[in-house]
Design a protein around this motif. Structure first.
Motif, PDB file in Angstrom:
ATOM      1  N   ALA A  43       0.828  -1.220   0.000  1.00 56.07           N
ATOM      2  CA  ALA A  43       0.000   0.000   0.000  1.00 56.07           C
ATOM      3  C   ALA A  43       0.855   1.261   0.000  1.00 56.07           C
ATOM      4  CB  ALA A  43      -0.914   0.001   1.216  1.00 56.07           C
ATOM      5  N   LYS A  44       0.264   2.315  -0.513  1.00 59.99           N
ATOM      6  CA  LYS A  44       0.830   3.652  -0.359  1.00 59.99           C
ATOM      7  C   LYS A  44       0.013   4.394   0.704  1.00 59.99           C
ATOM      8  CE  LYS A  44       2.977   4.365  -4.888  1.00 59.99           C
ATOM      9  NZ  LYS A  44       4.343   4.514  -4.355  1.00 59.99           N
ATOM     10  N   TRP A  45       0.707   5.206   1.488  1.00 57.93           N
ATOM     11  CA  TRP A  45       0.074   5.926   2.591  1.00 57.93           C
ATOM     12  C   TRP A  45      -0.062   7.403   2.230  1.00 57.93           C
ATOM     13  CZ3 TRP A  45      -1.425   3.667   7.326  1.00 57.93           C
ATOM     14  CH2 TRP A  45      -1.134   2.293   7.430  1.00 57.93           C
ATOM     15  N   TRP A  46      -1.212   7.965   2.580  1.00 61.00           N
ATOM     16  CA  TRP A  46      -1.574   9.329   2.181  1.00 61.00           C
ATOM     17  C   TRP A  46      -1.939  10.174   3.391  1.00 61.00           C
ATOM     18  CZ3 TRP A  46      -1.765  10.712  -3.089  1.00 61.00           C
ATOM     19  CH2 TRP A  46      -1.535   9.639  -3.973  1.00 61.00           C
ATOM     20  N   HIS A 101       6.448  10.204   6.761  1.00 60.95           N
ATOM     21  CA  HIS A 101       7.657   9.488   6.336  1.00 60.95           C
ATOM     22  C   HIS A 101       8.416   8.951   7.558  1.00 60.95           C
ATOM     23  CE1 HIS A 101      11.559   8.723   4.484  1.00 60.95           C
ATOM     24  NE2 HIS A 101      12.109   9.696   5.204  1.00 60.95           N
ATOM     25  N   ARG A 102       8.581   9.785   8.566  1.00 55.89           N
ATOM     26  CA  ARG A 102       9.305   9.351   9.765  1.00 55.89           C
ATOM     27  C   ARG A 102       8.491   8.325  10.563  1.00 55.89           C
ATOM     28  NH1 ARG A 102      12.818  14.287  12.373  1.00 55.89           N
ATOM     29  NH2 ARG A 102      13.994  14.817  10.492  1.00 55.89           N
ATOM     30  N   HIS A 106       6.148   3.253  -0.487  1.00 53.53           N
ATOM     31  CA  HIS A 106       5.036   3.359   0.453  1.00 53.53           C
ATOM     32  C   HIS A 106       4.493   4.771   0.687  1.00 53.53           C
ATOM     33  CE1 HIS A 106       6.986  -0.512   1.872  1.00 53.53           C
ATOM     34  NE2 HIS A 106       5.750  -0.889   1.626  1.00 53.53           N
ATOM     35  N   LEU A 107       5.241   5.800   0.327  1.00 53.33           N
ATOM     36  CA  LEU A 107       4.763   7.163   0.589  1.00 53.33           C
ATOM     37  C   LEU A 107       3.918   7.631  -0.587  1.00 53.33           C
ATOM     38  CD1 LEU A 107       5.056   9.200   2.900  1.00 53.33           C
ATOM     39  CD2 LEU A 107       6.893  10.297   1.608  1.00 53.33           C
ATOM     40  N   GLU A 131      -1.981  15.162  -4.883  1.00 55.42           N
ATOM     41  CA  GLU A 131      -0.622  15.204  -5.421  1.00 55.42           C
ATOM     42  C   GLU A 131       0.206  14.035  -4.909  1.00 55.42           C
ATOM     43  OE1 GLU A 131       0.795  17.258  -7.567  1.00 55.42           O
ATOM     44  OE2 GLU A 131      -0.970  18.527  -7.826  1.00 55.42           O
ATOM     45  N   PRO A 132       0.949  13.363  -5.808  1.00 51.40           N
ATOM     46  CA  PRO A 132       1.865  12.306  -5.352  1.00 51.40           C
ATOM     47  C   PRO A 132       2.990  12.906  -4.515  1.00 51.40           C
ATOM     48  CG  PRO A 132       2.244  12.817  -7.663  1.00 51.40           C
ATOM     49  CD  PRO A 132       1.023  13.585  -7.263  1.00 51.40           C
ATOM     50  N   ALA A 133       3.561  12.107  -3.659  1.00 54.45           N
ATOM     51  CA  ALA A 133       4.622  12.592  -2.770  1.00 54.45           C
ATOM     52  C   ALA A 133       5.812  13.109  -3.567  1.00 54.45           C
ATOM     53  CB  ALA A 133       5.067  11.467  -1.842  1.00 54.45           C
ATOM     54  N   PRO A 134       6.224  14.365  -3.340  1.00 54.70           N
ATOM     55  CA  PRO A 134       7.429  14.897  -3.985  1.00 54.70           C
ATOM     56  C   PRO A 134       8.666  14.396  -3.223  1.00 54.70           C
ATOM     57  CG  PRO A 134       6.395  16.588  -2.641  1.00 54.70           C
ATOM     58  CD  PRO A 134       5.564  15.352  -2.483  1.00 54.70           C
TER      59      PRO A 134
END
Length: 266
Positions: A145-148, A200-201, A215-216, A247-250
């Motif tokens: 999964a990606k986390w939002w 992220h942390r 994952h981000l 927006e996707p993670a920069p």
């Protein structure tokens, strides 16, 4: 402000999986309205709004994903964070933050926003403390999964009509260009990047074999007044959904921001 805070409390309490349970959801709405002395006549329109939020495809990288499909085990509301940002009298300043947005201009909110950041007088030390409205994974399988991060906004982006008609505020007012302007005016891009750094942390600490690339997910800003219902969405054939900034993670920026804060906190 009172109405916006009340709406945030309702969103914090409800389960989008349970949105069809009108009696339960209406009871939560009523409780929160009474706490701030808002008339019960708003129960129905708020329930309609919650249904709209639950059933609208988020779009962008999330495509047809809907909040009503969230797995409760993959959802965290009001995730609090404390990030140490300075020791030994070495504060983070405006120019350093602006340079991160200027350097990686391939993402949204690049050079133009970097210039806007220079208008702020940032000279921060101590701890960066905050709370993220909603964090979720887009898949019950946390390994893939990606986390939002998701933030609720009740900003009014309306237009003035003739005196007889008064004011109007709805999906047609929440185009990408107008939401971008609102984002920049209130410095939500900086907020979004700080939230992503906190996430992220957190994931690096709690998720086994965490990888930011894998994952981000990114950030979502939901302008509640601008969301259309599904019929409006189909009829208008929008290229992007009014009321939603997704927006996707920069990743490069988040890594640069992480490095900047770590360097200053040593």
């Amino acid at each position: 402000p009172i109405a916006g805070t009340c709406l945030h409390k309702i969103l914090e309490r409800i389960d989008f999986n349970d949105i069809e349970n009108q009696q339960k959801i209406s009871s939560i709405i009523e409780e929160e309205l009474r706490k701030v002395n808002i008339n019960d006549s708003f129960i129905k329109p708020i329930y309609v709004l919650l249904n709209r939020i639950s059933n609208i495809p988020l779009g962008g990288p999330l495509d047809k994903f809907k909040l009503k499909n969230l797995d409760y085990k993959s959802s965290i509301k009001e995730l609090k964070f404390d990030i140490p940002i300075c020791q030994n009298n070495n504060p983070i300043n405006t120019l350093e933050l602006s340079s991160i947005f200027r350097k990686t201009s391939k993402y949204n909110y690049g050079i133009d926003y970097a210039n806007r950041l220079l208008n702020l007088n940032i000279n921060s030390s101590g701890f960066l403390t905050g709370s993220i409205d909603h964090v979720f994974a887009d898949n019950p399988n946390h390994k893939s999964a990606k986390w939002w991060v998701l933030d609720w906004k009740s900003n009014w982006i309306g237009s003035t009509l003739s005196t007889e008609e008064g004011f109007t505020c709805g999906p047609s007012n929440y185009s990408i260009s107008r939401m971008d302007e609102e984002m920049c005016h209130h410095h939500y891009p900086l907020q979004a990047h700080i939230y992503l750094l906190a996430l992220h942390r957190f994931l690096n600490w709690r998720l086994p074999n965490y990888s930011a690339q894998k994952h981000l997910g990114g950030y979502i800003y939901v302008f509640l007044r601008g969301l259309p219902d599904n019929n409006d969405l189909e009829e208008q054939n929008h290229t992007s959904t009014p009321g939603l900034v997704v927006e996707p993670a920069p990743l490069e920026r988040i890594q640069d921001l992480d490095f900047l804060i770590k360097r200053h906190s040593k």
